[in-house]
Write an enzyme that holds these catalytic residues in place. Sequence first.
Site, PDB file in Angstrom:
ATOM      1  N   TRP A 132      50.226  66.473  81.248  1.00 44.78           N
ATOM      2  CA  TRP A 132      51.616  66.900  81.435  1.00 44.78           C
ATOM      3  C   TRP A 132      52.406  65.949  82.333  1.00 44.78           C
ATOM      4  O   TRP A 132      53.628  66.042  82.417  1.00 44.78           O
ATOM      5  CB  TRP A 132      51.645  68.290  82.099  1.00 44.78           C
ATOM      6  CG  TRP A 132      50.677  68.376  83.243  1.00 44.78           C
ATOM      7  CD1 TRP A 132      49.394  68.861  83.180  1.00 44.78           C
ATOM      8  CD2 TRP A 132      50.857  67.908  84.582  1.00 44.78           C
ATOM      9  NE1 TRP A 132      48.772  68.723  84.397  1.00 44.78           N
ATOM     10  CE2 TRP A 132      49.642  68.147  85.282  1.00 44.78           C
ATOM     11  CE3 TRP A 132      51.922  67.313  85.271  1.00 44.78           C
ATOM     12  CZ2 TRP A 132      49.473  67.801  86.626  1.00 44.78           C
ATOM     13  CZ3 TRP A 132      51.746  66.974  86.608  1.00 44.78           C
ATOM     14  CH2 TRP A 132      50.536  67.219  87.261  1.00 44.78           C
ATOM     15  N   ASN A 133      51.724  65.053  83.056  1.00 49.09           N
ATOM     16  CA  ASN A 133      52.417  64.385  84.169  1.00 49.09           C
ATOM     17  C   ASN A 133      53.432  63.337  83.710  1.00 49.09           C
ATOM     18  O   ASN A 133      54.453  63.144  84.359  1.00 49.09           O
ATOM     19  CB  ASN A 133      51.405  63.805  85.151  1.00 49.09           C
ATOM     20  CG  ASN A 133      50.524  62.748  84.546  1.00 49.09           C
ATOM     21  OD1 ASN A 133      50.230  62.777  83.351  1.00 49.09           O
ATOM     22  ND2 ASN A 133      50.101  61.814  85.354  1.00 49.09           N
ATOM     23  N   GLY A 207      43.725  63.008  80.512  1.00 47.28           N
ATOM     24  CA  GLY A 207      43.598  64.140  81.428  1.00 47.28           C
ATOM     25  C   GLY A 207      42.567  63.847  82.494  1.00 47.28           C
ATOM     26  O   GLY A 207      42.299  62.685  82.819  1.00 47.28           O
ATOM     27  N   SER A 208      41.964  64.896  83.005  1.00 40.66           N
ATOM     28  CA  SER A 208      41.077  64.743  84.158  1.00 40.66           C
ATOM     29  C   SER A 208      39.681  64.278  83.741  1.00 40.66           C
ATOM     30  O   SER A 208      39.277  64.444  82.585  1.00 40.66           O
ATOM     31  CB  SER A 208      40.957  66.085  84.871  1.00 40.66           C
ATOM     32  OG  SER A 208      40.401  67.037  83.988  1.00 40.66           O
ATOM     33  N   TYR A 209      38.956  63.743  84.712  1.00 42.74           N
ATOM     34  CA  TYR A 209      37.568  63.328  84.451  1.00 42.74           C
ATOM     35  C   TYR A 209      36.743  64.526  83.986  1.00 42.74           C
ATOM     36  O   TYR A 209      35.948  64.410  83.040  1.00 42.74           O
ATOM     37  CB  TYR A 209      36.954  62.704  85.715  1.00 42.74           C
ATOM     38  CG  TYR A 209      35.461  62.549  85.594  1.00 42.74           C
ATOM     39  CD1 TYR A 209      34.915  61.568  84.768  1.00 42.74           C
ATOM     40  CD2 TYR A 209      34.589  63.410  86.263  1.00 42.74           C
ATOM     41  CE1 TYR A 209      33.545  61.440  84.614  1.00 42.74           C
ATOM     42  CE2 TYR A 209      33.215  63.286  86.109  1.00 42.74           C
ATOM     43  CZ  TYR A 209      32.693  62.306  85.285  1.00 42.74           C
ATOM     44  OH  TYR A 209      31.343  62.191  85.120  1.00 42.74           O
ATOM     45  N   GLN A 261      51.920  62.617  91.339  1.00 38.91           N
ATOM     46  CA  GLN A 261      51.139  63.089  90.186  1.00 38.91           C
ATOM     47  C   GLN A 261      51.099  62.030  89.071  1.00 38.91           C
ATOM     48  O   GLN A 261      51.505  62.291  87.949  1.00 38.91           O
ATOM     49  CB  GLN A 261      51.728  64.394  89.662  1.00 38.91           C
ATOM     50  CG  GLN A 261      51.803  65.493  90.717  1.00 38.91           C
ATOM     51  CD  GLN A 261      52.632  66.661  90.266  1.00 38.91           C
ATOM     52  OE1 GLN A 261      52.135  67.756  90.072  1.00 38.91           O
ATOM     53  NE2 GLN A 261      53.916  66.452  90.064  1.00 38.91           N
ATOM     54  N   CYS A 263      48.585  59.033  87.220  1.00 36.98           N
ATOM     55  CA  CYS A 263      47.183  58.591  87.169  1.00 36.98           C
ATOM     56  C   CYS A 263      47.025  57.320  87.979  1.00 36.98           C
ATOM     57  O   CYS A 263      45.979  57.090  88.574  1.00 36.98           O
ATOM     58  CB  CYS A 263      46.751  58.363  85.729  1.00 36.98           C
ATOM     59  SG  CYS A 263      47.856  57.289  84.830  1.00 36.98           S
ATOM     60  N   GLU A 360      40.436  62.400  93.672  1.00 39.24           N
ATOM     61  CA  GLU A 360      41.847  62.299  93.287  1.00 39.24           C
ATOM     62  C   GLU A 360      42.642  63.425  93.952  1.00 39.24           C
ATOM     63  O   GLU A 360      42.239  64.593  93.877  1.00 39.24           O
ATOM     64  CB  GLU A 360      41.957  62.396  91.758  1.00 39.24           C
ATOM     65  CG  GLU A 360      43.318  61.982  91.230  1.00 39.24           C
ATOM     66  CD  GLU A 360      43.386  61.987  89.698  1.00 39.24           C
ATOM     67  OE1 GLU A 360      42.763  62.867  89.072  1.00 39.24           O
ATOM     68  OE2 GLU A 360      44.093  61.133  89.145  1.00 39.24           O
TER      69      GLU A 360
END
Length: 458
Positions: A132-133, A207-209, A261, A263, A360
Amino acid sequence: MSTLTITNPATGATIRTVPADTPDDVTAKVARARAAQPAWRRRSLDERIGIIRAFREIIERDKATLAALTTSEVGKPLGQSKNELNGLLGRIDFFLAESAKTLAPEQVFSEGTMVEVIDHEPLGVVANISAWNYPYFVGSNVFVPALIAGNTVLYKPSEFATLTGLALADALHEAGVPKDVFIPVVGGGEIGAALTSQPVDGVFFTGSYATGKKIADAAGKSMTRVQLELGGKDPVYVADDVDAAAAAAATADGAFYNTGQSCCAVERIYVHDAIYDQFVDAFVREVGGFVVGDPTDEKTYIGPLTRAAQLAVLDEQIADAKKRGAKVAAGGQRLDRPGNYFAPTVLLNVDHSMAVMREESFGPVIGIQRVKDDAEAASLMNDTQYGLTAGVYTKDRARAEKLLRDVDAGSAYWNCCDRVSPRLPWSGRGHSGLGLTLSRYGILAFTKPKAWHLRSPG
Ligand code: NAD
């Protein structure tokens, strides 16, 4: 019927409830995308490029409405939403300019009656699961080159940027992408998981790890091509030969833009002992000048966090750092107002025993650590499981290059940070990802090569 509630992170108010997909809906959508792919692939490359050009015109036309929509559901300050849309136009321009020559068949050998050609065929049906960022950037990095290359796309926007994702789908359909060629999939993580369990030809994830690991595991089992653009703990080193105030202003922007926010946000800063005090003074002054508030106000620089759950992560990182001896030089807590607001926070006396220097933060929190020389900086920069970007501020290009060659990260910045270029490959190492987007390689990522061995008869 399944639904998804969209919330305004600046106020906590419900914006809208939208219909969401069930796993059965996802199965049906994948079947539609599969059926539509051969006809889309048979259209000429020029035609597909022309449709994406029309999409660009629609984005340009609707920029103001789109920016306001994204700000309402993501909480991104309005000026930054507009910047992202302008950046999107530049990225589309890159794909429009580079796709035809990148995808053209290439003759690599010719001798006598024998010719060898490399051709680039589309993967087929592609699943694009998005964050979403930077919803415009991370989505378009995948679906624009994927569509141009002749793939059909199932696009699952983040549940925190669904309205933006649906608006992108409308714009693509208006531009002439058939409804079965680009299909939005609406829902949260369980619907993402339902999509990755489908027989698709590629899963492209941002997205996230933690989620990326689950997706890689699922794709591994079915031997599906997978690409992961994950998080980072991106370091910057400020050497002793720079203008401390200028470096402080640049790195503060790199750390706090988009409310931290990003990456590739600066997540940790190492400063040479000789200019540490000067740098910290200037940095804290800079952060003190940030306008925090209503994201719909053009003057706002720091808005709310998009996800309320991240507030607790920041609380924990700061409590852990303080317990281990960190000093709070600015901020340090949530703001007492409605919405997901956290004060821009600067931590000093930090070290790598603290979560804030290893994990993070993905919010407006930064740790600044003093180092004695370049070697110590390089060693600390590499002390991470992530490897997205790394930056060095120094007057001396050779010094920066020597340091950055030894840092295991996909992007290297000299006197800049928090920067993405469509012309360069965007890739992470270690827990930051697998594969790449952008650049000419990021066009070929949506194709599979066919090796033609062609012997003409006599
Ligand atoms: P997230 O991992 O929570 O969610 C990303 C997407 O995955 C969402 O659409 C979500 O619905 C979906 N999802 C969740 N669980 C799933 C599952 N089990 N199977 C399939 N899909 C699932 O991440 P986020 O909060 O949306 O994004 C923030 C993260 O993204 C940060 O770590 C950030 O650094 C990273 N990011 C990386 C890049 C990059 O280019 N490297 C760009 C932007 C963001």
